[in-house]
Structure formats: C-alpha cells, structure tokens
Scaffold this motif. Sequence first.
Motif, PDB file in Angstrom:
ATOM      1  N   LEU A  39       0.206  -1.382  -0.044  1.00  0.00           N
ATOM      2  CA  LEU A  39      -0.105   0.220  -0.098  1.00  0.00           C
ATOM      3  C   LEU A  39       0.464   1.749  -0.125  1.00  0.00           C
ATOM      4  O   LEU A  39       0.392   2.620  -0.842  1.00  0.00           O
ATOM      5  N   LEU A  40       1.768   1.355   0.603  1.00  0.00           N
ATOM      6  CA  LEU A  40       2.733   2.467   1.420  1.00  0.00           C
ATOM      7  C   LEU A  40       3.394   2.691  -0.870  1.00  0.00           C
ATOM      8  O   LEU A  40       3.416   4.040  -0.835  1.00  0.00           O
TER       9      LEU A  40
ATOM     10  N   HIS B  74       0.758   4.279  -3.070  1.00  0.00           N
ATOM     11  CA  HIS B  74       0.270   5.325  -2.708  1.00  0.00           C
ATOM     12  C   HIS B  74       1.747   6.279  -3.321  1.00  0.00           C
ATOM     13  O   HIS B  74       1.544   7.562  -3.757  1.00  0.00           O
ATOM     14  N   ARG B  75       2.943   5.615  -2.395  1.00  0.00           N
ATOM     15  CA  ARG B  75       3.976   6.675  -3.482  1.00  0.00           C
ATOM     16  C   ARG B  75       4.018   7.293  -4.543  1.00  0.00           C
ATOM     17  O   ARG B  75       4.644   7.685  -5.565  1.00  0.00           O
TER      18      ARG B  75
ATOM     19  N   LYS C 130      -1.440  17.257  12.304  1.00  0.00           N
ATOM     20  CA  LYS C 130      -1.985  18.328  12.679  1.00  0.00           C
ATOM     21  C   LYS C 130      -2.581  18.967  13.712  1.00  0.00           C
ATOM     22  O   LYS C 130      -3.846  18.256  13.925  1.00  0.00           O
TER      23      LYS C 130
ATOM     24  N   CYS D  69      -6.995  18.851  11.746  1.00  0.00           N
ATOM     25  CA  CYS D  69      -7.769  18.941  10.452  1.00  0.00           C
ATOM     26  C   CYS D  69      -7.993  16.878  10.194  1.00  0.00           C
ATOM     27  O   CYS D  69      -8.215  16.032  11.017  1.00  0.00           O
TER      28      CYS D  69
ATOM     29  N   PHE E  29      -8.150  14.529   8.550  1.00  0.00           N
ATOM     30  CA  PHE E  29      -7.183  13.105   8.512  1.00  0.00           C
ATOM     31  C   PHE E  29      -6.618  12.654   9.720  1.00  0.00           C
ATOM     32  O   PHE E  29      -5.981  11.667  10.068  1.00  0.00           O
TER      33      PHE E  29
ATOM     34  N   ARG F 204       7.639  20.545   9.880  1.00  0.00           N
ATOM     35  CA  ARG F 204       6.401  20.254   9.080  1.00  0.00           C
ATOM     36  C   ARG F 204       6.576  20.277   7.517  1.00  0.00           C
ATOM     37  O   ARG F 204       5.583  19.559   6.535  1.00  0.00           O
TER      38      ARG F 204
ATOM     39  N   GLY G  62      10.373  10.949   5.093  1.00  0.00           N
ATOM     40  CA  GLY G  62       9.796  10.051   4.470  1.00  0.00           C
ATOM     41  C   GLY G  62       9.900  10.363   3.232  1.00  0.00           C
ATOM     42  O   GLY G  62       9.455   9.013   2.510  1.00  0.00           O
ATOM     43  N   ASN G  63      10.106  11.734   2.099  1.00  0.00           N
ATOM     44  CA  ASN G  63       9.956  11.330   0.956  1.00  0.00           C
ATOM     45  C   ASN G  63       8.419  10.774   0.942  1.00  0.00           C
ATOM     46  O   ASN G  63       7.401  10.017  -0.199  1.00  0.00           O
ATOM     47  N   TRP G  64       7.452  11.157   1.248  1.00  0.00           N
ATOM     48  CA  TRP G  64       5.288  11.827   1.745  1.00  0.00           C
ATOM     49  C   TRP G  64       5.339  12.248   1.615  1.00  0.00           C
ATOM     50  O   TRP G  64       5.856  13.432   2.698  1.00  0.00           O
ATOM     51  N   PRO G  65       4.254  13.533   0.482  1.00  0.00           N
ATOM     52  CA  PRO G  65       4.235  14.864   0.845  1.00  0.00           C
ATOM     53  C   PRO G  65       2.762  15.339   1.771  1.00  0.00           C
ATOM     54  O   PRO G  65       2.304  16.649   1.787  1.00  0.00           O
ATOM     55  N   THR G  66       2.642  14.377   2.835  1.00  0.00           N
ATOM     56  CA  THR G  66       0.584  14.809   2.905  1.00  0.00           C
ATOM     57  C   THR G  66       1.187  14.561   4.538  1.00  0.00           C
ATOM     58  O   THR G  66       2.113  13.845   5.050  1.00  0.00           O
TER      59      THR G  66
ATOM     60  N   LEU H 175       8.489   4.853   8.223  1.00  0.00           N
ATOM     61  CA  LEU H 175       7.294   5.254   7.424  1.00  0.00           C
ATOM     62  C   LEU H 175       6.600   4.118   7.396  1.00  0.00           C
ATOM     63  O   LEU H 175       6.490   3.398   6.304  1.00  0.00           O
ATOM     64  N   ILE H 176       4.972   4.145   8.082  1.00  0.00           N
ATOM     65  CA  ILE H 176       3.655   3.364   7.508  1.00  0.00           C
ATOM     66  C   ILE H 176       3.274   3.628   7.094  1.00  0.00           C
ATOM     67  O   ILE H 176       2.489   3.530   5.521  1.00  0.00           O
TER      68      ILE H 176
ATOM     69  N   ASP I  34      -4.832   6.701   5.322  1.00  0.00           N
ATOM     70  CA  ASP I  34      -5.835   6.048   4.241  1.00  0.00           C
ATOM     71  C   ASP I  34      -4.663   4.805   4.161  1.00  0.00           C
ATOM     72  O   ASP I  34      -6.037   3.305   4.271  1.00  0.00           O
ATOM     73  N   VAL I  35      -3.792   4.429   4.386  1.00  0.00           N
ATOM     74  CA  VAL I  35      -2.695   3.514   4.370  1.00  0.00           C
ATOM     75  C   VAL I  35      -2.998   2.979   5.861  1.00  0.00           C
ATOM     76  O   VAL I  35      -3.258   1.736   6.277  1.00  0.00           O
TER      77      VAL I  35
ATOM     78  N   ASP J  92      -6.196   0.981   5.773  1.00  0.00           N
ATOM     79  CA  ASP J  92      -6.799  -0.120   5.500  1.00  0.00           C
ATOM     80  C   ASP J  92      -5.646  -1.570   6.023  1.00  0.00           C
ATOM     81  O   ASP J  92      -6.043  -2.343   5.867  1.00  0.00           O
ATOM     82  N   LEU J  93      -5.037  -1.182   6.833  1.00  0.00           N
ATOM     83  CA  LEU J  93      -4.030  -1.893   7.937  1.00  0.00           C
ATOM     84  C   LEU J  93      -4.869  -2.347   8.558  1.00  0.00           C
ATOM     85  O   LEU J  93      -5.334  -2.875   9.818  1.00  0.00           O
TER      86      LEU J  93
END
Lengths: 90, 109
Positions: free
Chosen positions: A58-59, A62-63, B21, B29, B31, B58, B65-69, B79-80, B84-85, B88-89
């Motif tokens: 999943l990760l 999304h990436r 946040k 927020c 999420f 921020r 983690g090269n993750w934009p949100t 990073l998990i 959304d992830v 799902d998990l």
Amino acid sequence: MTDRVAEIEHKLRAALQPLKLEIEDESHKHAGHAGARESGGGHFNVTIVSAAFTGQGLLQRHRLVYDALGDTMRREIHALSIRALSPEEA
Amino acid sequence: MNVQDKIRQQVESNDIVLYMKGTPQFPQCGFSGRATQLLQACGAKFATVDVLADPEVREGIKQYGNWPTIPQLYIKGQLIGGSDVMMDLYQKGELQKLVAEAQGTSKTS
C-alpha cells in the motif's frame, strides 16, 4: 476547480496507464477550514486501477500516485484520498 | 542540529510517533483526527508531533520520508503511511499487529 481535476487526470494517465480512473473533487466540502486555505486547498478522492500496483504494498502504491502527481501535489492538493487497486483486485 | 536530524531523533526515540496537525485532543484536520482514532482503537501508546507548531518540521517531514502529506505514522523508525494506509491496515488487522509488536518489544516489565 475542474482544471485541477484535469491536471490530476492527465498526470495519472501518463504515469500509470490506469484501466480505471475516478477523481472526485471534494474541495467544496472543506472550503474554509484552517488547513485548506494554504496549499491550494484542493481535496480529492482518487480511485485508480493500474497494473503498476500489482505486487506492490500500500505504501508503495501511494508513493507511485504521489510521484506521478509531482509538484501538483505540493501546489494544488491539500488532501488526497487514494484507493489504488491492481487489475486483479478491481 | 538541522531539521532532518531532529526528525530522525524523534522517530528513533519513540516506538510509535504520529506527525499530525493539532493534538490528539484537538486535531486540526479530519485526516489527523482519523489517524489518532485508529491508533487509539489499536490501544497504542504513541507520541505526536504537531507540525502546525513547527513550520520547519512541517516541511522537513515531507522530505524525511519522501511523503507529501500529513498525517504520517512512524513505527520503530519506519514510515507506515498516512491515514488512508492506516485505515487499510487497520481493516486488515495489520495495524493492530504492528502496534502490538512495537509495544511488546519495548516493554520492560
């Protein structure tokens, strides 16, 4: 607003050749909340079916979506819900 | 110490840490609120970092983690994913396992 959907659609189609792609613009539901005023404020739901997701966790899925969107993600999108399925799962 | 070092220290010194946040009591927020609730539903004891209180973190966490949100969940330095992830998990029962493992290995009693 529809411009943004078109841009997202264009980038996802180019990068991931989806078999199915649905983009919902939910920005109107969130207009005005504190976080939404920065970073373009767009809220979107994306459902995407692509062979690129086969065998990926999943990760990683999304990436792939985030990478495909590139700086659209940083400029225009405040929040993005992603359902990323492989063709076998759809 | 630059911001990347600071983040590394945060994710390595806490078994479970959520970048969000606001705070678990007052998420700013939806999420972030959902991510908090999922962790609570797993019985997790977790640290949180309010990115709204620290503009450097921020921005820095997006690169780390090269993750934009945001939110972003880290367990044992890994990073998990975002909410959304996590959802799902959780639905697959895997988030509960990750939390239990992270907490089990750190128990001293």
